[in-house]
Design a protein around this motif. Structure first.
Motif, PDB file in Angstrom:
ATOM      1  N   ASN A  11       7.372   7.712   0.367  1.00  0.00           N
ATOM      2  CA  ASN A  11       6.241   8.053   1.228  1.00  0.00           C
ATOM      3  C   ASN A  11       6.392   7.331   2.558  1.00  0.00           C
ATOM      4  OD1 ASN A  11       5.574   8.895  -1.334  1.00  0.00           O
ATOM      5  ND2 ASN A  11       3.415   8.347  -1.158  1.00  0.00           N
ATOM      6  N   TYR A  34       1.020   3.701  -3.131  1.00  0.00           N
ATOM      7  CA  TYR A  34       0.878   5.120  -2.782  1.00  0.00           C
ATOM      8  C   TYR A  34       2.105   5.923  -3.211  1.00  0.00           C
ATOM      9  CZ  TYR A  34      -0.090   9.212   0.223  1.00  0.00           C
ATOM     10  OH  TYR A  34      -0.314  10.471   0.713  1.00  0.00           O
ATOM     11  N   ASN A  43       4.680  12.803   0.837  1.00  0.00           N
ATOM     12  CA  ASN A  43       4.375  12.052  -0.380  1.00  0.00           C
ATOM     13  C   ASN A  43       5.350  12.505  -1.465  1.00  0.00           C
ATOM     14  OD1 ASN A  43       3.279  11.374  -2.975  1.00  0.00           O
ATOM     15  ND2 ASN A  43       1.288  11.037  -2.019  1.00  0.00           N
ATOM     16  N   LYS A  45       0.828  -1.209   0.000  1.00  0.00           N
ATOM     17  CA  LYS A  45       0.000   0.000   0.000  1.00  0.00           C
ATOM     18  C   LYS A  45       0.866   1.263   0.000  1.00  0.00           C
ATOM     19  CE  LYS A  45      -2.991   2.612   3.153  1.00  0.00           C
ATOM     20  NZ  LYS A  45      -3.517   2.650   4.527  1.00  0.00           N
TER      21      LYS A  45
END
Lengths: 320, 277
Positions: free
Chosen positions: B121, A103, B111, A98
């Motif tokens: 991230n 992401y 991010n 994830k």
């Protein structure tokens, strides 16, 4: 581990196609590396290790770090193929999939080996039937389940040049190479295996050749079944699903995975919102009892006969 | 390509940058009434030293293949990271005013696709270290001379993934990798040693095949000397246990677990700004 063949074609373990292809690609592109979790043997990477010892990173039995290292290698300019039994790659490292891959958007190729119920009697801990649902939920990852050795090789080649994260769901089950002229692998576009007008069977991975055999059985009863090889689970080929719904009016989905959240779930989500038609979802209801691959397929009707039965049900439900 | 120190700090540059970062982080958290000041303030001197004394980078080329990498594994300390990257020139300082606003590039956790200079991230703990490990392995494979630094919190060391990464780095003798542990001894709700004790942390890393150095994490001289030292003959990855003070720089925040994610009211903000000179 063999699964009944649709034809007399020889049965092939697709891991060989994976291994030969990744070795050939690595010989051409030095950015390609592999990362494993003590899975050199089970990933059929002995040859790769011999040819490119410096480009195989074995972190040992440490899946979280295996996936994180994949992201880091991508940061460092490499094209990493992270290869491990799909049950551990997906479940153990889910938060890394994830956060570090989906992401963060790193160009990492995840290769789930021995997926589905390939480990048979080893049980639910070693089965990987939840992976379609989990990986589908991580949008940026393209999820591909090749159906035979030819498609495995094509999918690996495509993944190497595609910029973005990919999950390749491979199997160790021996399957026939499907006999179709002029095949081409286009990610996100279903492959028409059989034309048909009464019902569409949408299958993925090891289930595709069984779906073809089911279509042959239905043909003997004058039922015309279309068969789509939906090798890309995410993003779904909604055009092919829309055509299946409008042109055949009934759909059966077949996957060696949970009967919800994966291919069947995706098809049902789309059709229910656009063109509601009967959708029979075939797969597994949950954790499998002890059993061989063949006996579990039999119990949960993942056989040509079981698929044909579901197709008749779907046809009967039209207009109901 | 050399790795010479950018400053010996005789001009007070690092101190000056660190002070600015603390002031900006305080403003960001006060304005938004969200953030993690305690951990920002314990880490800021490490980041100021790295960006202004040690790291080889070019803010105009965030994808420069030979840049040194800094991975902020304790991703919640955005007050430290975002101010460091702004001060380093990766983006305009004005962007700090958008901290955590709707659709801001300055998310509550960093991010890489929003901001240049962010290497990966982070946010969930125990992620940055394995990614930094992969970056260092890529450097080792290529024979590149860039260096990789990763900062984790000390409570973060309770995540098992760190120890997977520590084992692999030790076994691979990744001398181009430096782990900095922000040893402020407080995690979210309580002291680390009362939660799931880490000591002896130095012996643990030595046992995993690392060279370990323990320093004062707010002493710029020690930070520069340790983080900026050439790899030299060292054949192991380097673990720097930086003894720090959570909330460092503001008297009423120092060593108080509640300032992990506590936010100041108007009076506290004014008092804190007065102390940050």
């Amino acid at each position: 581990m063999a699964v009944a063949a649709a034809t007399s074609a020889p049965l092939i373990d697709c891991r060989k196609a994976w291994a030969e292809t990744i070795e050939a690609l690595a010989a051409e592109d030095e950015r390609i590396v592999v990362v494993v979790n003590d899975s050199v043997g089970s990933s059929n990477l002995g040859g790769f290790q011999e040819k490119f010892p410096q480009r195989l990173v074995n972190v040992g039995i440490a899946e979280q770090t295996m996936v994180g290292v994949g992201a880091g290698l991508a940061n460092g300019g490499r094209i990493p193929f992270v290869s491990a039994a799909s049950c551990f790659l997906t479940a153990r490292a889910m938060e890394q999939l994830k956060a570090d891959i989906a992401y963060a958007g790193f160009n990492v190729k995840l290769v789930g080996q021995s997926s589905g119920i390939a480990y048979g009697e080893l049980g639910a801990t070693h089965h990987s039937i939840e992976d379609f649902a989990w990986l589908r939920a991580l949008g940026p990852i393209t999820v591909v389940a090749p159906c035979d050795a030819w498609e495995t090789a094509e999918a690996v080649k495509w993944a190497a040049i595609h910029e973005g994260p990919v999950y390749l769901r491979l199997s160790r089950m021996k399957v026939p190479t499907l006999d179709l002229p002029n095949r081409s692998f286009t990610p996100g576009k279903a492959e028409l295996q059989r034309a048909g007008s009464d019902v569409t069977i949408i299958a993925a991975g090891t289930m595709v050749h069984l779906a073809v055999e089911a279509a042959d059985m239905l043909a003997s009863e004058d039922l015309s079944a279309r068969v789509l090889n939906m090798h890309t689970i995410s993003p779904l080929d909604i055009d092919a699903v829309a055509k299946a719904a409008s042109e055949t009016g009934a759909i059966v989905t077949v996957e060696e995975a949970l009967d919800r959240g994966g291919l069947g779930g995706a098809v049902a989500e789309y059709t229910s919102a656009t063109q509601p038609v009967p959708v029979e979802r075939m797969g597994f209801p949950g954790f499998m009892p002890t059993g061989s691959i063949a006996s579990l397929f039999e119990e949960f009707s993942l056989t040509p006969r079981g698929i044909a039965d579901a197709a008749r049900v779907a046809i009967r439900r039209k207009g109901a | 390509m050399t790795h010479a120190l950018k400053t010996d700090n005789s001009d007070g540059l690092i101190r000056q940058k660190a002070l600015w970062m603390r002031q900006q982080a305080l403003k960001m958290v006060y304005d938004k009434q969200l953030g993690h000041l305690g951990g920002d303030f314990s880490a800021i001197d490490v980041l100021a030293t790295l960006y202004f004394g040690v790291l080889r980078f070019d803010p105009e080329r965030p994808d420069w293949a030979d840049r040194d990498r800094f991975v902020m594994s304790k991703g919640h300390a955005t007050g430290a990271l975002y101010t460091a990257l702004a001060a380093a020139g990766y983006y305009p300082e004005a962007w700090l005013d958008t901290y955590m606003e709707h659709h801001s590039k300055l998310n509550g956790h960093p991010n890489r696709q929003y901001l240049p200079g962010v290497e990966t991230n982070t946010g969930p703990l125990g992620h940055g270290f394995p990614v930094a490990l992969g970056i260092a392995i890529a450097g080792q494979m290529a024979g590149a001379d860039y260096r990789t630094y990763v900062l984790t919190g000390d409570g973060e060391q309770q995540e098992g993934s760190n120890w997977e990464a520590a084992m692999t780095a030790g076994n691979r003798r990744l001398k181009n990798l430096t782990l900095i542990i922000d040893r402020n001894r407080l995690q979210q709700g309580a002291p680390t040693e009362e939660t799931n004790g880490l000591d002896p942390l130095d012996d643990k890393y030595r046992a995993f095949g690392w060279q370990v150095v323990e320093i004062e994490g707010h002493d710029y001289g020690q930070l520069l000397e340790t983080l900026g030292a050439p790899v030299g003959d060292r054949q192991k990855p380097l673990c720097v246990i930086a003894n720090t003070v959570k909330g460092k720089g503001v008297s009423f925040m120092e060593n108080q677990a509640k300032w992990h994610h506590g936010v100041p009211n108007a009076e506290q903000f004014a008092q804190a700004m007065k102390e940050l000179i």
